[in-house]
Scaffold this active site. Structure first.
Site, PDB file in Angstrom:
ATOM      1  N   LYS A  29     -26.978 -34.354  28.905  1.00 21.26           N
ATOM      2  CA  LYS A  29     -26.939 -32.995  28.325  1.00 21.26           C
ATOM      3  C   LYS A  29     -26.722 -33.699  26.662  1.00 21.26           C
ATOM      4  O   LYS A  29     -26.515 -33.580  25.364  1.00 21.26           O
ATOM      5  CB  LYS A  29     -24.846 -32.364  28.688  1.00 21.26           C
ATOM      6  N   SER A  30     -25.271 -34.635  26.697  1.00 20.69           N
ATOM      7  CA  SER A  30     -24.805 -35.686  25.502  1.00 20.69           C
ATOM      8  C   SER A  30     -25.934 -36.627  25.460  1.00 20.69           C
ATOM      9  O   SER A  30     -26.198 -36.670  23.555  1.00 20.69           O
ATOM     10  CB  SER A  30     -24.126 -36.981  26.455  1.00 20.69           C
ATOM     11  N   SER A 177     -11.783 -40.906  23.523  1.00 25.27           N
ATOM     12  CA  SER A 177     -13.268 -39.311  23.789  1.00 25.27           C
ATOM     13  C   SER A 177     -14.020 -39.694  22.922  1.00 25.27           C
ATOM     14  O   SER A 177     -13.907 -40.089  21.349  1.00 25.27           O
ATOM     15  CB  SER A 177     -12.306 -38.351  22.824  1.00 25.27           C
ATOM     16  N   GLN A 179     -16.269 -37.712  21.897  1.00 20.69           N
ATOM     17  CA  GLN A 179     -16.635 -36.961  20.730  1.00 20.69           C
ATOM     18  C   GLN A 179     -15.870 -37.041  19.651  1.00 20.69           C
ATOM     19  O   GLN A 179     -16.972 -37.049  18.830  1.00 20.69           O
ATOM     20  CB  GLN A 179     -16.397 -35.522  21.684  1.00 20.69           C
ATOM     21  N   ASP A 329     -16.010 -35.499  33.921  1.00 23.49           N
ATOM     22  CA  ASP A 329     -16.847 -34.434  34.074  1.00 23.49           C
ATOM     23  C   ASP A 329     -17.538 -33.957  35.510  1.00 23.49           C
ATOM     24  O   ASP A 329     -17.695 -33.510  36.139  1.00 23.49           O
ATOM     25  CB  ASP A 329     -18.290 -34.310  33.205  1.00 23.49           C
ATOM     26  N   LYS A 356     -10.984 -29.032  29.015  1.00 27.76           N
ATOM     27  CA  LYS A 356     -12.213 -28.604  28.570  1.00 27.76           C
ATOM     28  C   LYS A 356     -12.659 -27.660  28.429  1.00 27.76           C
ATOM     29  O   LYS A 356     -12.144 -26.691  28.202  1.00 27.76           O
ATOM     30  CB  LYS A 356     -13.295 -29.588  30.221  1.00 27.76           C
ATOM     31  N   ARG A 360      -9.633 -27.497  33.697  1.00 22.61           N
ATOM     32  CA  ARG A 360     -10.232 -27.391  34.593  1.00 22.61           C
ATOM     33  C   ARG A 360      -9.227 -28.138  36.477  1.00 22.61           C
ATOM     34  O   ARG A 360      -9.632 -27.656  37.478  1.00 22.61           O
ATOM     35  CB  ARG A 360     -11.365 -28.279  34.493  1.00 22.61           C
TER      36      ARG A 360
END
Ligand code: S3P
Length: 443
Positions: A29-30, A177, A179, A329, A356, A360
């Protein structure tokens, strides 16, 4: 059995049997997000093999299309073709950029658009994404001269951006992170002067690897690659990307294969980038019976096959903030694994899990407690004692894709049937999860 209602999907799961066979999990996905984003701003054509055809990358593609980028249809098994518009070619979109459930789409797009002078952008997402913190990206982008605003003092979507000429900066990120790091690096591509990002710990480095493949001038120095400097002198050149299988999707089968009696699963072509392989380290600590083979590198990313076999005695494990970015994850599925370990497992340094797609730590505690798990929620993690006997229950993904798939594996290990409400959340990252499960299952 799947029961569709207008609002949700339910799945009924009968335990028993084993999981046997070979499979390929869908593309990482990344890496999929990044290949779309960099392909869009490169000069010329980029082709992507193995792009993940799931909701999150589709959100990235549709936002890019709204800014004038031509991207071929994303269909499983077909090569995706992007006509890059160059570093300054993105158009002001006519409508709002809708990022769906995808934090990576919103955060990386912010970095991509913040330096597009004289253009205005508004980004929003679904209920979950609209509650996730965005100031962690907006703040460093402002340090580079960006104009980023949003609800609650810039922290929540809808976020608006008025493109500016940016300047380079040296930016220390408070959390490890990928992101945040990636958004800064994308912004740095059109800034005046170099930009350096300093991370408190190494997060996944797919952006750095891919920027290199597209011809950017990027240098990684310092202890364990924590200083990343981008000099904006180079244009990006379209290239050929091959996306490996997602280790975060493989993780469900790795844990299921080890825990479900009689299982023997081989996952082929899995990305084994060292910034993502924390799960492999934990499998070693757990003394799980597995082997890696066919190790090779494809377009700058290490990959290989992983075979995992049922392991009768699995040891408890302890995780801290140091390993966390390498398996962030995988915590939902590792919390299921901990219920079947010898002794008490501790997951600490994991407070990022609270921001997230869902919280979670809270969601896994709530759901696994329904199954009789000995799980205790801590502010920054979970403490789980392996009692090795979950019982079937009425479960709920609470809209989180990784929770849905983790609860599926928990249900296979339980005594008695379970139902999972909103099981279709899995299509955010792994649309074929349920059919892959049916294909592996032997009664
Ligand atoms: C991602 C980075 C991680 C991860 C997410 C994907 C990425 O988030 O949890 O699923 O593609 O950069 P953070 O960067 O917030 O840790």
């Amino acid at each position: 059995m799947i029961i569709n209602t207008s609002k949700a999907t339910y799945k009924e799961i009968k335990p028993g049997g084993s999981l046997i066979g070979k499979l390929k999990v869908p593309g990482d996905k990344s890496i999929s997000h990044r290949s779309l984003l960099l392909g869009a701003i490169a000069e010329g054509i980029t082709t992507i093999e193995g792009l993940l055809p799931a909701e999150d990358p589709l959100s990235t593609a549709s936002c890019l299309r709204a800014m004038g980028v031509s991207i071929s249809q994303i269909i499983e098994g077909e090569t995706v073709r992007i006509e890059g518009v160059g570093l300054d070619g993105l158009k002001e979109p006519e409508g709002v950029l809708y990022c769906g459930n995808s934090g990576t789409t919103m955060r990386l797009l912010l970095g991509l658009i913040v330096g597009r002078k004289e253009r205005h952008f508004v980004l929003t997402g679904d209920d979950s994404l609209s509650k996730r913190p965005m100031k962690r990206v907006g703040h460093p982008l402002k340090m580079m001269g960006g104009k980023v605003n949003g609800r609650c003092n810039g922290d929540f979507a809808p976020i608006s951006v008025l493109g500016q000429q940016l300047h380079g900066a040296v930016i220390g990120t408070p959390v490890a992170s990928a992101q945040i790091k990636s958004a800064i690096l994308l912004a740095a591509l059109t800034a005046e002067g170099p930009t350096t990002v300093i991370e408190p710990a190494v997060s996944r480095d797919h952006t750095e690897r891919m920027l290199k493949a597209f011809g950017a001038n990027i240098e990684v120095t310092g202890e364990m690659g924590r200083h990343i400097t981008l000099r904006p002198e180079n244009k990006l050149r379209g290239t050929k990307i091959v996306v490996p299988g997602d280790i975060s999707s493989a993780a469900f089968w790795l844990i299921a294969g080890a825990l479900i009696p009689g299982s023997d699963i081989t996952v082929e072509n899995v990305g084994l980038n060292p910034t993502r392989t924390g799960i492999i380290d934990v499998m070693n600590k757990m003394e799980i019976n597995f082997e890696l083979s066919n190790l090779r590198e494809i377009v700058g990313e290490p990959i290989g096959d992983i075979r995992v076999m049922y392991t009768e005695e699995i040891q408890a494990f302890t995780l801290d903030n140091e390993i966390m970015p390498r398996l962030i994850d995988e915590i939902p599925i590792l919390s299921v694994a901990a219920c079947f370990c010898q002794g008490t497992s501790e997951i600490r340094g994991a407070k990022e899990l609270r921001v997230k797609e869902t919280d979670r730590l809270a969601v896994m505690t709530r759901q696994l407690k329904k199954m009789g798990a000995l799980i205790e929620e801590k502010p920054d993690g979970l403490v789980i004692t392996g009692n090795k006997k979950l019982i079937g229950a009425q479960l709920d993904s609470e809209t989180d894709h990784r929770v849905s798939m983790s609860l599926a594996i928990a249900s296979l290990l339980a005594k008695g049937n379970s139902t999972i409400a909103r099981s279709d959340a899995s299509s955010v990252s792994y649309p074929k999860f349920w059919s892959d499960l049916a294909q592996l299952k032997r009664n």
